[in-house]
Write a protein that holds these residues in place. Structure first.
Motif, PDB file in Angstrom:
ATOM      1  N   SER A 155       0.854  -1.192   0.000  1.00 43.86           N
ATOM      2  CA  SER A 155       0.000   0.000   0.000  1.00 43.86           C
ATOM      3  C   SER A 155       0.888   1.240   0.000  1.00 43.86           C
ATOM      4  CB  SER A 155      -0.920   0.019   1.224  1.00 43.86           C
ATOM      5  OG  SER A 155      -0.165   0.219   2.409  1.00 43.86           O
ATOM      6  N   ARG A 156       0.286   2.371  -0.305  1.00 45.29           N
ATOM      7  CA  ARG A 156       0.999   3.643  -0.263  1.00 45.29           C
ATOM      8  C   ARG A 156       0.092   4.693   0.380  1.00 45.29           C
ATOM      9  NH1 ARG A 156       4.844   1.146  -0.690  1.00 45.29           N
ATOM     10  NH2 ARG A 156       6.506   1.183  -2.244  1.00 45.29           N
ATOM     11  N   ASP A 157       0.695   5.649   1.058  1.00 46.59           N
ATOM     12  CA  ASP A 157      -0.058   6.708   1.732  1.00 46.59           C
ATOM     13  C   ASP A 157      -0.419   7.791   0.718  1.00 46.59           C
ATOM     14  OD1 ASP A 157      -1.285   8.269   3.562  1.00 46.59           O
ATOM     15  OD2 ASP A 157       0.566   9.027   4.501  1.00 46.59           O
ATOM     16  N   THR A 158      -1.442   7.470  -0.099  1.00 44.63           N
ATOM     17  CA  THR A 158      -1.866   8.380  -1.152  1.00 44.63           C
ATOM     18  C   THR A 158      -3.310   8.086  -1.508  1.00 44.63           C
ATOM     19  OG1 THR A 158      -1.473   9.064  -3.452  1.00 44.63           O
ATOM     20  CG2 THR A 158      -1.010   6.773  -2.905  1.00 44.63           C
ATOM     21  N   LYS A 159      -3.948   9.013  -2.190  1.00 43.62           N
ATOM     22  CA  LYS A 159      -5.316   8.803  -2.665  1.00 43.62           C
ATOM     23  C   LYS A 159      -5.331   8.497  -4.166  1.00 43.62           C
ATOM     24  CE  LYS A 159      -7.701   9.427   1.114  1.00 43.62           C
ATOM     25  NZ  LYS A 159      -8.525   8.332   1.675  1.00 43.62           N
ATOM     26  N   ASP A 160      -4.150   8.335  -4.745  1.00 43.65           N
ATOM     27  CA  ASP A 160      -4.016   8.080  -6.180  1.00 43.65           C
ATOM     28  C   ASP A 160      -3.891   6.576  -6.421  1.00 43.65           C
ATOM     29  OD1 ASP A 160      -3.424   7.932  -8.832  1.00 43.65           O
ATOM     30  OD2 ASP A 160      -1.835   9.444  -8.810  1.00 43.65           O
ATOM     31  N   SER A 161      -4.998   5.927  -6.744  1.00 42.42           N
ATOM     32  CA  SER A 161      -4.979   4.475  -6.933  1.00 42.42           C
ATOM     33  C   SER A 161      -4.157   4.056  -8.155  1.00 42.42           C
ATOM     34  CB  SER A 161      -6.408   3.945  -7.064  1.00 42.42           C
ATOM     35  OG  SER A 161      -7.069   4.560  -8.144  1.00 42.42           O
ATOM     36  N   LEU A 162      -4.104   4.910  -9.164  1.00 42.92           N
ATOM     37  CA  LEU A 162      -3.309   4.598 -10.360  1.00 42.92           C
ATOM     38  C   LEU A 162      -1.831   4.492 -10.015  1.00 42.92           C
ATOM     39  CD1 LEU A 162      -4.996   6.984 -12.981  1.00 42.92           C
ATOM     40  CD2 LEU A 162      -5.422   4.561 -12.614  1.00 42.92           C
ATOM     41  N   ASN A 163      -1.368   5.409  -9.169  1.00 40.18           N
ATOM     42  CA  ASN A 163       0.032   5.405  -8.765  1.00 40.18           C
ATOM     43  C   ASN A 163       0.348   4.173  -7.909  1.00 40.18           C
ATOM     44  OD1 ASN A 163       2.653   6.754  -8.655  1.00 40.18           O
ATOM     45  ND2 ASN A 163       2.221   7.055  -6.477  1.00 40.18           N
ATOM     46  N   VAL A 164      -0.588   3.804  -7.023  1.00 35.89           N
ATOM     47  CA  VAL A 164      -0.397   2.612  -6.183  1.00 35.89           C
ATOM     48  C   VAL A 164      -0.285   1.373  -7.059  1.00 35.89           C
ATOM     49  CG1 VAL A 164      -1.430   1.134  -4.423  1.00 35.89           C
ATOM     50  CG2 VAL A 164      -1.608   3.613  -4.217  1.00 35.89           C
ATOM     51  N   ALA A 165      -1.152   1.265  -8.057  1.00 37.66           N
ATOM     52  CA  ALA A 165      -1.137   0.110  -8.953  1.00 37.66           C
ATOM     53  C   ALA A 165       0.169   0.031  -9.728  1.00 37.66           C
ATOM     54  CB  ALA A 165      -2.324   0.181  -9.915  1.00 37.66           C
ATOM     55  N   LYS A 166       0.628   1.186 -10.224  1.00 41.51           N
ATOM     56  CA  LYS A 166       1.862   1.228 -11.011  1.00 41.51           C
ATOM     57  C   LYS A 166       3.066   0.809 -10.152  1.00 41.51           C
ATOM     58  CE  LYS A 166       2.284   4.802 -13.659  1.00 41.51           C
ATOM     59  NZ  LYS A 166       2.500   6.194 -14.142  1.00 41.51           N
ATOM     60  N   GLU A 167       3.163   1.352  -8.950  1.00 39.32           N
ATOM     61  CA  GLU A 167       4.287   1.010  -8.065  1.00 39.32           C
ATOM     62  C   GLU A 167       4.226  -0.451  -7.621  1.00 39.32           C
ATOM     63  OE1 GLU A 167       5.326   3.606  -4.870  1.00 39.32           O
ATOM     64  OE2 GLU A 167       4.651   5.407  -5.933  1.00 39.32           O
ATOM     65  N   ALA A 168       3.025  -0.954  -7.401  1.00 33.52           N
ATOM     66  CA  ALA A 168       2.873  -2.344  -6.967  1.00 33.52           C
ATOM     67  C   ALA A 168       3.367  -3.310  -8.031  1.00 33.52           C
ATOM     68  CB  ALA A 168       1.404  -2.627  -6.650  1.00 33.52           C
ATOM     69  N   ILE A 169       3.063  -3.036  -9.287  1.00 39.99           N
ATOM     70  CA  ILE A 169       3.508  -3.913 -10.382  1.00 39.99           C
ATOM     71  C   ILE A 169       5.026  -3.887 -10.488  1.00 39.99           C
ATOM     72  CG2 ILE A 169       3.428  -4.314 -12.867  1.00 39.99           C
ATOM     73  CD1 ILE A 169       0.859  -5.043 -11.311  1.00 39.99           C
ATOM     74  N   ALA A 170       5.606  -2.705 -10.394  1.00 38.87           N
ATOM     75  CA  ALA A 170       7.074  -2.597 -10.451  1.00 38.87           C
ATOM     76  C   ALA A 170       7.712  -3.360  -9.292  1.00 38.87           C
ATOM     77  CB  ALA A 170       7.481  -1.125 -10.418  1.00 38.87           C
ATOM     78  N   PHE A 171       7.153  -3.201  -8.104  1.00 40.30           N
ATOM     79  CA  PHE A 171       7.664  -3.894  -6.922  1.00 40.30           C
ATOM     80  C   PHE A 171       7.552  -5.412  -7.074  1.00 40.30           C
ATOM     81  CE2 PHE A 171       6.639  -5.908  -2.821  1.00 40.30           C
ATOM     82  CZ  PHE A 171       7.799  -5.618  -2.109  1.00 40.30           C
ATOM     83  N   SER A 172       6.426  -5.883  -7.608  1.00 43.14           N
ATOM     84  CA  SER A 172       6.192  -7.330  -7.722  1.00 43.14           C
ATOM     85  C   SER A 172       7.175  -7.981  -8.690  1.00 43.14           C
ATOM     86  CB  SER A 172       4.760  -7.600  -8.173  1.00 43.14           C
ATOM     87  OG  SER A 172       4.550  -7.158  -9.502  1.00 43.14           O
ATOM     88  N   LYS A 173       7.514  -7.291  -9.751  1.00 44.07           N
ATOM     89  CA  LYS A 173       8.427  -7.862 -10.748  1.00 44.07           C
ATOM     90  C   LYS A 173       9.856  -7.931 -10.227  1.00 44.07           C
ATOM     91  CE  LYS A 173       5.632  -6.749 -14.764  1.00 44.07           C
ATOM     92  NZ  LYS A 173       5.460  -5.960 -16.011  1.00 44.07           N
ATOM     93  N   ASP A 174      10.183  -7.051  -9.287  1.00 40.52           N
ATOM     94  CA  ASP A 174      11.518  -7.076  -8.674  1.00 40.52           C
ATOM     95  C   ASP A 174      11.605  -8.104  -7.550  1.00 40.52           C
ATOM     96  OD1 ASP A 174      12.387  -5.093 -10.341  1.00 40.52           O
ATOM     97  OD2 ASP A 174      11.965  -3.473  -8.934  1.00 40.52           O
ATOM     98  N   SER A 175      10.455  -8.632  -7.115  1.00 38.59           N
ATOM     99  CA  SER A 175      10.435  -9.505  -5.932  1.00 38.59           C
ATOM    100  C   SER A 175       9.941 -10.921  -6.208  1.00 38.59           C
ATOM    101  CB  SER A 175       9.545  -8.867  -4.851  1.00 38.59           C
ATOM    102  OG  SER A 175       9.958  -7.545  -4.578  1.00 38.59           O
ATOM    103  N   THR A 176       9.915 -11.306  -7.470  1.00 36.01           N
ATOM    104  CA  THR A 176       9.580 -12.681  -7.897  1.00 36.01           C
ATOM    105  C   THR A 176       8.277 -13.218  -7.306  1.00 36.01           C
ATOM    106  OG1 THR A 176      10.900 -13.733  -6.124  1.00 36.01           O
ATOM    107  CG2 THR A 176      12.021 -13.260  -8.218  1.00 36.01           C
ATOM    108  N   TYR A 177       7.207 -12.463  -7.452  1.00 32.50           N
ATOM    109  CA  TYR A 177       5.887 -12.951  -7.027  1.00 32.50           C
ATOM    110  C   TYR A 177       5.263 -13.780  -8.145  1.00 32.50           C
ATOM    111  CZ  TYR A 177       5.919 -10.020  -2.876  1.00 32.50           C
ATOM    112  OH  TYR A 177       6.233  -9.465  -1.660  1.00 32.50           O
ATOM    113  N   ASP A 178       4.470 -14.767  -7.762  1.00 32.99           N
ATOM    114  CA  ASP A 178       3.735 -15.567  -8.743  1.00 32.99           C
ATOM    115  C   ASP A 178       2.430 -14.889  -9.139  1.00 32.99           C
ATOM    116  OD1 ASP A 178       5.478 -17.943  -8.800  1.00 32.99           O
ATOM    117  OD2 ASP A 178       4.837 -18.196  -6.716  1.00 32.99           O
ATOM    118  N   VAL A 179       1.774 -14.275  -8.139  1.00 34.22           N
ATOM    119  CA  VAL A 179       0.467 -13.656  -8.377  1.00 34.22           C
ATOM    120  C   VAL A 179       0.367 -12.333  -7.621  1.00 34.22           C
ATOM    121  CG1 VAL A 179      -2.042 -13.930  -8.208  1.00 34.22           C
ATOM    122  CG2 VAL A 179      -0.612 -15.947  -8.585  1.00 34.22           C
TER     123      VAL A 179
END
Length: 446
Positions: A155-179
């Protein structure tokens, strides 16, 4: 879950003689139509089912119809409605991105956690992402649920859901998540601003799966809403939430037929493990009263370690089942879901679901007493209950705030459970249990 439909189908089939005439078919079809409409099946869907059953019956029986022919025709019709892509489909390259969408209050956040838990138990590394920034406490709820099931949370301390989604995808690809499961805010399809936001999240994340969480108790309005979402953003599947509270079950038929999007999972209870994969043959089996033994086995194997089962079986056969083993198995049962959900999977036992719907292992007085009693025992006493004499029982009772009579009653219950477990582990297990039950009944009559 399916209780009314299942009982109605069974009653209808049993009224048909093994060989019957065309008038009997007409009467049976008329009753089937009434059953479907009473159980919230959309009228056009009901009509299609009637026509298919009539056609199949006339094909399979040259001289009138029979009970087996009618039952098979009904099963075939139901399977045709539920045909499609079911379960969970993984992307060719991880992580698989899942968007959870739907109306407010449909159960998206809880369903997100249930799906994460389902995947985790099958060996997948899952990230839960909080993109519901509209509802107060939604982020905290998802954080708490992710902690409960022990999966990672973003999660991020923001009201911008688009930004949260974008950062989450970047984070997931760097951390070898399956889903990656993204919990989005509830919205109406007619709210253009929020729907455009959802379309942007879909574009940013390049979502592989878009699951619409549909409240089973919302009826035809929820089906129309799901259809609108499908036309706006394209759905890959539906998760039926709160399905355990819908005794009719007709919503499943309406959803599958009207929207043309497959049901992928059903929420079969309030607990996190209460999420069942939606496989057509298993669901039709439940509808026709045959249970879902395969689903029960799948849940069991996902929870219980094979080595643990073999070790426990050996101990039971030798009569060495201890309180430590008992509490360990209680924890396993809790992980499998609610008692009502488990009972509904067993052939012929579905009707017991209502009687057991309020059985909660965590809140059962008997289980609480046993846990308190065990906590006051020494390690040696837990492993060998047979050494519990009068003085030991007094000490245990004083230590856990119970009476000695409570201790004796719990020990008696445990002894009975141990005997039944030992009987079940023998080659003639079921027969031995029935003999024990019949013997106990005879003793009461004397």
């Amino acid at each position: 879950m399916f209780d009314t439909l299942t009982n109605s189908f069974k009653g209808l089939v049993n009224k048909i003689r093994f060989q019957d005439d065309d008038k009997a078919l007409e009467r049976s079809l008329d009753e089937l139509k009434k059953i479907l409409l009473r159980n919230d099946v959309y009228h056009k869907v009901s009509k299609d089912i009637i026509l298919q059953v009539e056609s199949e019956c006339k094909k399979s029986a040259k001289s009138g119809i029979g009970r087996d022919a009618f039952k098979k025709a009904l099963e075939t019709s139901l399977l045709n409605i539920f045909s499609g892509n079911y379960g969970f489909t993984f992307a060719s390259k991880p992580p698989t991105i899942v968007l959870m969408v739907g109306l407010q209050g449909s159960g998206k956040t809880t369903s997100s956690a249930k799906l994460a838990n389902y995947l985790k138990l099958r060996g997948k590394k899952v990230l839960l992402v909080a993109c519901d920034l509209q509802r107060l406490a939604a982020v905290d709820q998802l954080r708490q649920l992710s902690s409960e099931i022990e999966v990672d949370f973003f999660s991020r301390d923001t009201k911008d859901s688009l930004n949260v989604a974008k950062e989450a995808i970047a984070f997931s690809k760097d951390s070898t998540y399956d889903v990656v499961i993204i919990d989005t805010a509830g919205r109406l399809a007619i709210n253009n601003e929020l729907m455009n936001e959802l379309k942007e999240i879909k574009s940013i994340t390049k979502a592989d799966e878009i699951f619409y969480v549909l409240d089973s108790l919302s009826g035809q309005d929820a089906v129309r809403s799901a259809d609108s979402f499908n036309k706006e953003i394209g759905l890959s599947g539906v998760i039926l939430s709160k399905f355990d509270s819908d005794t009719k079950g007709g919503i499943a038929l309406s959803v599958a037929k009207q929207i043309g999007v497959p049901i992928r999972f059903i929420g079969s209870g309030e607990k996190i493990p209460d999420l069942d994969i939606f496989l057509p043959d298993r669901i039709v089996g439940r509808l026709m009263g045959a249970g879902d033994v395969a689903g029960f086995i799948e849940k069991t194997t996902a929870i219980v370690d094979e080595k643990e089962v073999k070790s426990l079986t050996k101990k039971i056969k030798k009569g060495n089942f201890t309180f430590v083993d008992f509490l360990s198995q209680l924890e396993n049962i809790k992980k499998m879901g609610s008692m009502k959900s488990l009972i509904s999977m067993m052939p012929g036992l579905g009707a017991m679901g209502d009687a057991l719907k309020n059985v909660d292992i965590d809140n059962s007085v008997e289980i609480k007493n046993i846990k308190a009693m065990v906590s006051s025992m020494t390690p040696k006493e837990r492993e060998n209950p047979s050494i519990l004499n009068g003085s030991r029982k007094k000490r245990i009772a004083a230590g856990c705030g119970l009476e000695v009579s409570d201790i004796n009653r719990s020990l008696k219950q445990f002894e009975t459970a141990s005997k039944m477990a030992k009987q079940m582990s023998s080659p003639n297990g079921v027969k031995n249990i029935m003999n024990m039950i019949n013997g106990a009944s005879l003793n009461k009559m004397r």
